[in-house]
Design a protein around this motif. Sequence first.
Motif, PDB file in Angstrom:
ATOM      1  N   ALA A 204       9.119   3.125  48.524  1.00  0.00           N
ATOM      2  CA  ALA A 204       7.937   3.212  49.390  1.00  0.00           C
ATOM      3  C   ALA A 204       7.687   1.874  50.078  1.00  0.00           C
ATOM      4  O   ALA A 204       7.403   1.828  51.285  1.00  0.00           O
ATOM      5  CB  ALA A 204       6.715   3.649  48.590  1.00  0.00           C
TER       6      ALA A 204
ATOM      7  N   ALA B 290       9.581  -3.924  42.273  1.00  0.00           N
ATOM      8  CA  ALA B 290       8.412  -3.046  42.324  1.00  0.00           C
ATOM      9  C   ALA B 290       8.033  -2.553  40.930  1.00  0.00           C
ATOM     10  O   ALA B 290       8.754  -2.763  39.963  1.00  0.00           O
ATOM     11  CB  ALA B 290       8.707  -1.869  43.245  1.00  0.00           C
TER      12      ALA B 290
ATOM     13  N   ASP C  89       7.852   0.525  40.012  1.00  0.00           N
ATOM     14  CA  ASP C  89       8.681   1.665  39.612  1.00  0.00           C
ATOM     15  C   ASP C  89       9.613   2.027  40.776  1.00  0.00           C
ATOM     16  O   ASP C  89       9.551   1.414  41.839  1.00  0.00           O
ATOM     17  CB  ASP C  89       7.831   2.873  39.152  1.00  0.00           C
ATOM     18  CG  ASP C  89       6.874   3.390  40.224  1.00  0.00           C
ATOM     19  OD1 ASP C  89       7.163   3.206  41.419  1.00  0.00           O
ATOM     20  OD2 ASP C  89       5.841   3.980  39.855  1.00  0.00           O
TER      21      ASP C  89
ATOM     22  N   ILE D 295       9.654   4.611  42.644  1.00  0.00           N
ATOM     23  CA  ILE D 295       8.962   5.181  43.798  1.00  0.00           C
ATOM     24  C   ILE D 295       8.391   4.057  44.654  1.00  0.00           C
ATOM     25  O   ILE D 295       8.519   4.058  45.882  1.00  0.00           O
ATOM     26  CB  ILE D 295       7.840   6.132  43.332  1.00  0.00           C
ATOM     27  CG1 ILE D 295       8.443   7.301  42.527  1.00  0.00           C
ATOM     28  CG2 ILE D 295       7.041   6.643  44.510  1.00  0.00           C
ATOM     29  CD1 ILE D 295       7.408   8.152  41.813  1.00  0.00           C
ATOM     30  N   ALA D 296       7.768   3.092  44.002  1.00  0.00           N
ATOM     31  CA  ALA D 296       7.187   1.971  44.751  1.00  0.00           C
ATOM     32  C   ALA D 296       8.281   1.172  45.448  1.00  0.00           C
ATOM     33  O   ALA D 296       8.072   0.650  46.542  1.00  0.00           O
ATOM     34  CB  ALA D 296       6.389   1.073  43.818  1.00  0.00           C
TER      35      ALA D 296
END
Lengths: 613, 345
Positions: A291, A283, A285, A287-288
């Motif tokens: 998520a 991803a 980052d 967070i991604a």
Amino acid sequence: MQELDRVVIRFAGDSGDGMQLTGDRFTSVSALFGNDLSTLPDFPAEIRAPAGTLAGVSAFQVHISDHDILTPGDAPNVLIAMNPAALKANIGDLPTGGTLIVNTDSFGERDLAKAGYAANPLEDGSLAGFTVYEVAMTAMTLEAVKPTGAKPRDAERSKNFFALGLVTWLYNRPVDPTLGWIKERFSKNHMVEESNTLAFRAGYNFGETAELFLSTYQVRPAALDPGVYTNINGNTALAWGLVAAGQLAKLPIFLGSYPITPASDILHELSKHKNFGVRTLQAEDEIAGIAAALGASFGGSLGITTTSGPGVDLKSETVGLAISLELPLIVVDIQRGGPSTGLPTKTEQADLLHVMYGRHGEAPVPIVAAKTPSHCFEAAIEAARIALKYRTPVFLLSDGYLANGSEPWKLPDVDSLPDISVDFATEPNHVDEEGNSVFWPYIRDEETLARPWAIPGTPGLEHRIGGIEKADGSGNISYEPANHERMVHLRAAKVAGIAKDIPDAEVDHEDGAELLVLGWGSTYGAIQAAVRRVRARGTKVAHAHLVHLNPLPPNLGDVLSRYSRIIVPEMNLGQLSKMVRAEFLVDARSVTKVQGQPFRAAELESAILEALS
Amino acid sequence: MTDTVPVTTKKDWTSDQEVRWCPGCGDYSILTAMQMLMPELGVRRESTVFISGIGCSSRFPYYMNTYGLHSIHGRAPALATGLALARPDLDVWVITGDGDGLSIGGNHLMHALRRNVNLNIILFNNQIYGLTKGQYSPTSEVGKVTKSTPFGSLDRPFNPISLALGAEATFVARTHDMDRKHMQSTFKRAYEHKGASFIEVYQNCNVFNDGAFEQILSKESRPNNLIPLEHGQPIRFGPDGERGVVLDAKGARIVDVADVGEDKLLVHDEAREDPAVAFMLSRLAHGPYEPTPIGVFRAVETADYGSGMDRQLAEAQERRGPGELSKLLTSGATWTVGAGANGHA
């Protein structure tokens, strides 16, 4: 040939010298030979720190034995130092009388200066307490590799194979596995393959013919349980455990991850296994990463994200969302030294309170912690089992020591692994006021308090969920005060209730023991080794090691109440001890170490004896 | 499962939840356009998913009678990426706003577009923060006076279309909340596009930024200030088509058709591989107060990320056979310790 029951060997050199590879090869051969073993790679965060400096020293310690062992060894018996910096950084750990093998070709004036030596330690008598073998490894490697026509600069790079050959001879290891490995690994570059083969043979032959060494050594195979074994490190075991979890759950697994030391190897490993239907997304980052994994879970995959402490910081908000959505998700935290960037390549256990409490709101998450490299496999399956059955994010804790350390692993019988499959919802589960059959996403299973998992594509169960507080049952947005309180209690009860579904804490108890050593995670080996030593002195002591950190095993309160003294060794400033003190009002004393290095058995032996005195 | 998709009406796509946007909000007409589009597309409710972040626009999924996920601020494109990759059989829509998509979630939006994940991303641009009650947004004009910028905002705004084209998004379009039909046809184009579709919707926030688009969207100003982009047609506008766009050494610029001649007008080619001309078109207007292009800027067909991922999985299974756990566990070097034996076999 002398028989040894065990030996600890440390390979140390510049980070460009290939010491990790050398150590890894020696380990693999010893594993195939049948020894029990445990390893401790220790390398700098920089890929190529300035050559020849202390900052650039990379080391690999391996402990091999003819009996069951638990740690990579407190101190090496043998140190192979490829340059003065490696000598300086490691000699302090070599006990008097230890064996030192040095590459004399790298002890020139400049090399000494870079390492900060005013005088050559090979000449000033400072090594008098050790058995020193001076070997001109570079020169002999260059000579051996000449037939390949490799340039001296390239040829010199094979000197780690010379060292490996020498140690292979010294410890009577078989040569064929390494020769075969070289052939396979460097098949695309014939000159390198040839150079490494020649250097390896030269090192081996040098040992045999030079009459420098008084004797060779033999460490016989260990009496391990019958079975098929492989040598495995924690990250590989963890990745395989995740693949297995997908198979056992009959679900596709989806990994959303962002590269971070020391967790990246799990992403690398899982990326290889696409034939298992494993989807991996590197991803943009952290967070991604989480998520995307949660999005995949919403769609009926087993969503997974892998990271280390700094990534956990960034993922916290999404963990909160997963708690609110009540969807399965595995968050793997390979702990490293913190805070902030901290010590990226060094180990620590200081994220326990972070994963336990590090979110806003009342946001409970189950926590599972692996205790040895091979146990990472089982721990991954257990984390998946809990996540799927209770529709919850689960933290799976490992650390840098487990991630990179390896040990022989008796392979489990695949058929004996648990079925962790769960059912998706397929039918409406409620009748509304008008008498229509409808689907309510937050009606709970009475036993587990888990909500139904209805995945898109299922006709008739269309529903909307989100991070806003939901009405108990219908899942519609609700700001009603009493409903929020009820939902907070329900989420807490669901996680607390998992205690009914996990094993009791097992105690390695001795009659008459008054002291309990309570541990969790990667300290298992060191604590157990220390306990054995203390017992060998005739002193009684008990050991309990936690795999489930939230909820805690149902019998833990009883266990703790049976001992008048409790110590909790942790590679942090006392996080589990704080949890058990808060939970059980017991005087659990903390024993801490935060040096980026695992506990040594001797350190814990002293701590136990001190606690008893 | 039957192959016939049931015929539906707008009502089938309307959830039982009370819509809680402010009366007069532009979001209502966008919702209506979407609920009217769905029956037209002939898709299944159960195979349709709306994912949003945080903000006024992000309440949208609650009002669609489909699967829906109202996530956290800025992360909708990342959640949707995971869902779309894991479930290529679904139609995944992302609903976001100028704050959610371009500020806190800018990174995810940019990367979803770059990867060309099969998503339909609709960004409601009202040039203000609504849900937090009226702070300036990353698309607000310079000098915007709000609660957080009492002396006027200092930062230059993003142009969402330029940003999407800069990420080489394969479908980029703009529409507005005053024209339901245009919205509906633009959403339909996004649905039909395989890969990441990005649509900016000019949307009026009548409470905190009322009239932000008035200068170009009022009935009387539209002919003079909206430049319709139509594939294969010369780009021209004005009540009698008297103005147009040319592309020359000075770039794309607006001219009087009479000055240059009709055949000098730029013919719009949304399928042009290089996004540079589309980018120049996106720069024609500095803000919604002068002639602004509307319609599809770019629509190019190229491999989407999910198809690539599926292909790799299929190839791996073909090459190595379906995964077998026992093979995986013995894929490294192994040795056998025999019963009663002390050693390796």
